[in-house]
Design a protein around this motif. Structure first.
Motif, short mmCIF file in Angstrom:
data_model
loop_
_atom_site.label_atom_id
_atom_site.label_comp_id
_atom_site.label_asym_id
_atom_site.label_seq_id
_atom_site.Cartn_x
_atom_site.Cartn_y
_atom_site.Cartn_z
N LYS A 157 0.82 -1.21 0.00
CA LYS A 157 0.00 0.00 0.00
C LYS A 157 0.85 1.27 0.00
CE LYS A 157 -4.18 -1.96 2.00
NZ LYS A 157 -5.21 -1.86 3.07
N ALA A 158 2.12 1.13 0.31
CA ALA A 158 3.01 2.30 0.26
C ALA A 158 3.35 2.70 -1.17
CB ALA A 158 4.30 1.99 1.02
N CYS A 159 3.28 1.76 -2.09
CA CYS A 159 3.76 1.96 -3.47
C CYS A 159 2.62 2.43 -4.38
CB CYS A 159 4.35 0.66 -3.99
SG CYS A 159 4.73 0.68 -5.76
N PRO A 160 2.78 3.54 -5.10
CA PRO A 160 1.68 4.02 -5.95
C PRO A 160 1.35 3.08 -7.09
CG PRO A 160 3.70 5.28 -6.37
CD PRO A 160 3.96 4.44 -5.16
N TRP A 161 2.37 2.45 -7.68
CA TRP A 161 2.13 1.54 -8.80
C TRP A 161 1.37 0.30 -8.33
CZ3 TRP A 161 3.73 4.80 -12.37
CH2 TRP A 161 4.80 5.64 -12.08
N ALA A 162 1.68 -0.16 -7.13
CA ALA A 162 1.02 -1.34 -6.58
C ALA A 162 -0.39 -1.02 -6.10
CB ALA A 162 1.85 -1.91 -5.43
N THR A 163 -0.59 0.16 -5.54
CA THR A 163 -1.90 0.52 -5.03
C THR A 163 -2.94 0.56 -6.13
OG1 THR A 163 -0.84 1.81 -3.27
CG2 THR A 163 -3.18 2.16 -3.60
N ARG A 164 -2.52 0.91 -7.34
CA ARG A 164 -3.44 0.84 -8.48
C ARG A 164 -4.12 -0.52 -8.55
NH1 ARG A 164 -0.44 2.43 -14.05
NH2 ARG A 164 0.23 4.57 -13.59
N ALA A 165 -3.31 -1.57 -8.47
CA ALA A 165 -3.84 -2.92 -8.63
C ALA A 165 -4.78 -3.29 -7.49
CB ALA A 165 -2.69 -3.92 -8.72
N ILE A 166 -4.45 -2.85 -6.27
CA ILE A 166 -5.32 -3.13 -5.13
C ILE A 166 -6.67 -2.45 -5.33
CG2 ILE A 166 -5.60 -2.90 -2.65
CD1 ILE A 166 -2.56 -2.78 -2.36
N ILE A 167 -6.67 -1.21 -5.79
CA ILE A 167 -7.90 -0.47 -5.99
C ILE A 167 -8.76 -1.12 -7.07
CG2 ILE A 167 -8.85 1.72 -6.84
CD1 ILE A 167 -6.45 3.11 -5.48
N VAL A 168 -8.16 -1.45 -8.21
CA VAL A 168 -8.93 -2.04 -9.31
C VAL A 168 -9.49 -3.40 -8.90
CG1 VAL A 168 -8.77 -2.97 -11.65
CG2 VAL A 168 -7.75 -0.74 -11.11
N ARG A 169 -8.71 -4.19 -8.20
CA ARG A 169 -9.19 -5.48 -7.70
C ARG A 169 -10.46 -5.30 -6.87
NH1 ARG A 169 -8.02 -7.54 -2.58
NH2 ARG A 169 -8.15 -9.80 -2.30
N GLN A 170 -10.49 -4.30 -6.01
CA GLN A 170 -11.65 -4.07 -5.16
C GLN A 170 -12.81 -3.48 -5.95
OE1 GLN A 170 -10.78 -2.51 -1.27
NE2 GLN A 170 -12.83 -1.66 -1.00
N LEU A 171 -12.55 -2.53 -6.83
CA LEU A 171 -13.62 -1.94 -7.63
C LEU A 171 -14.37 -2.99 -8.44
CD1 LEU A 171 -11.88 1.27 -9.06
CD2 LEU A 171 -13.83 1.24 -7.48
N LEU A 172 -13.64 -3.97 -8.94
CA LEU A 172 -14.25 -4.99 -9.80
C LEU A 172 -14.82 -6.17 -9.02
CD1 LEU A 172 -11.59 -5.05 -12.67
CD2 LEU A 172 -13.78 -3.81 -12.60
N GLY A 173 -14.57 -6.21 -7.71
CA GLY A 173 -15.10 -7.30 -6.91
C GLY A 173 -14.34 -8.60 -7.04
N LEU A 174 -13.03 -8.50 -7.22
CA LEU A 174 -12.20 -9.69 -7.40
C LEU A 174 -11.55 -10.19 -6.12
CD1 LEU A 174 -10.44 -8.69 -10.76
CD2 LEU A 174 -12.29 -10.35 -10.47
N GLU A 175 -11.98 -9.66 -4.97
CA GLU A 175 -11.31 -10.00 -3.71
C GLU A 175 -11.33 -11.49 -3.39
OE1 GLU A 175 -13.67 -7.61 -4.16
OE2 GLU A 175 -13.53 -6.08 -2.59
N ASP A 176 -12.42 -12.19 -3.74
CA ASP A 176 -12.52 -13.61 -3.44
C ASP A 176 -11.96 -14.48 -4.55
OD1 ASP A 176 -13.76 -13.05 -1.02
OD2 ASP A 176 -15.77 -13.11 -1.90
N VAL A 177 -11.46 -13.85 -5.60
CA VAL A 177 -10.97 -14.56 -6.78
C VAL A 177 -9.44 -14.53 -6.85
CG1 VAL A 177 -11.10 -14.68 -9.30
CG2 VAL A 177 -13.12 -14.01 -7.98
N ILE A 178 -8.89 -13.37 -6.50
CA ILE A 178 -7.44 -13.17 -6.48
C ILE A 178 -7.07 -12.73 -5.07
CG2 ILE A 178 -5.49 -11.90 -7.48
CD1 ILE A 178 -7.37 -11.30 -9.89
N SER A 179 -6.28 -13.51 -4.36
CA SER A 179 -5.93 -13.14 -2.99
C SER A 179 -4.90 -12.01 -2.99
CB SER A 179 -5.39 -14.36 -2.22
OG SER A 179 -4.15 -14.79 -2.75
N LEU A 180 -4.75 -11.38 -1.83
CA LEU A 180 -3.88 -10.21 -1.73
C LEU A 180 -2.86 -10.39 -0.62
CD1 LEU A 180 -3.20 -7.22 -2.45
CD2 LEU A 180 -4.92 -6.56 -0.74
#
Length: 311
Positions: free
Chosen positions: A48-71
């Motif tokens: 979460k400290a990294c801007p490039w990585a946080t993009r992926a965390i945000i998109v994963r949550q926006l699309l509802g992929l939390e139960d499909v791709i672990s974090l």
């Protein structure tokens, strides 16, 4: 770093992609191996400290992929080898069983020659990294994992806006996302001055653009907003002072500031923005910029909770 003191980003990444049925992707190049979409098979490792990585965390949550791709979430600092999992019990990722993401890279590429970066997607069964190509990770979350999106997931890549959106995102990347780094890591006055002017030309363009529209592409949230957000979220806390991007603070740019507060109110954005981790990362890791490693106490994060006034 160029001979003139200009920061040059290494943009070489593992070009493998995860696609529907492992077939040719809907868009973009095929320079590496293709892996099949498979719920539960892959783990997104993103600090979460990294801007490039946080993009992926945000998109994963926006699309509802939390139960499909672990974090998996490394802590805010890293050494010359890689990011580590110091936030997890025992300093070990509970799914991958590793202490640092470097181990997943070396599992697949024992002599991996480039930087160990996040975000990275790891194949859980083998423990080896699949890709760290961050622009394509979020792109493919949308296009290739569609069968697993939640029903009300936003259309982050609207077809009728895609050509213009690509142009906007390219300018945001070169002039803003990477522009702050060109300022912060410049090693000559001339390189810094040029980087500073380029950055503020782009920020003025964005301020004007958001004066007449709710989001970067109009009335709806898109991938372009995700990509700009991670720089805006870090601007006053880090880039304004640490990277010498100090003509104005974000809070002093009315359209960008109200836009940023509206995004912060969206759970996928606000929940994944950790200002303490962000500050710790930049002020501790960048010892050439901040040799004392002192982490500033401010700015006050509660300003993000003020009403944005955008309806």
């Amino acid at each position: 770093m160029s001979s003139a003191g200009e920061f040059k980003r290494d943009a070489s990444y593992i070009s493998d992609r995860i696609t529907r049925d492992g077939r040719r992707p809907e868009h973009g190049p095929v320079d590496g191996e293709l892996w099949p979409v498979a719920p539960g098979r892959y783990r997104l490792v993103a600090a979460k400290a990294c801007p490039w990585a946080t993009r992926a965390i945000i998109v994963r949550q926006l699309l509802g992929l939390e139960d499909v791709i672990s974090l998996g979430t490394p802590g805010p600092v890293h050494d010359e080898r890689s990011w580590t999992f110091e936030l997890d019990p025992g300093g070990v990722d509970p799914v991958l069983g590793i202490e640092r993401i470097q181990q997943a890279y070396f599992k697949r590429f024992p002599d991996y020659p480039r930087g160990i970066t996040v975000p990275a997607i790891v194949d859980v069964p083998s423990g080896g990294v699949v890709t760290n190509d961050f622009p394509w990770i979020t792109h493919d979350f949308f296009f290739e994992w569609r069968d697993h999106h939640r029903a009300d997931a936003p259309d982050l890549w609207p077809a009728d806006l895609r050509e213009e959106m690509e142009e906007v995102m390219q300018r945001v990347y070169t002039e803003v996302n990477n522009g702050v780094y060109r300022c912060g890591f410049a090693s000559s006055q001339e390189a810094y001055d040029a980087a500073y002017d380029r950055l503020w030309t782009a920020l003025d363009w964005l301020e004007d653009r958001l004066a007449t529209r709710r989001y970067l592409m109009g009335d709806a949230l898109t991938e372009a907003d995700v990509r700009l957000w991670t720089t805006l979220a870090r601007f006053d806390a880090v880039y304004h002072g640490h990277f010498k991007c100090n003509r104005q603070k974000l809070t002093e740019m009315p359209h960008l500031w109200s836009y940023a507060r509206e995004l912060y109110a969206v759970p996928a954005f606000g929940d994944n923005t950790d200002f303490e981790q962000i500050k710790t990362h930049y002020y501790v890791v960048h010892q050439t910029v901040n040799p004392t490693q002192i982490v500033p106490k401010g700015p006050d994060p509660t300003v993000w909770l003020e009403p944005h006034g955008r309806g």
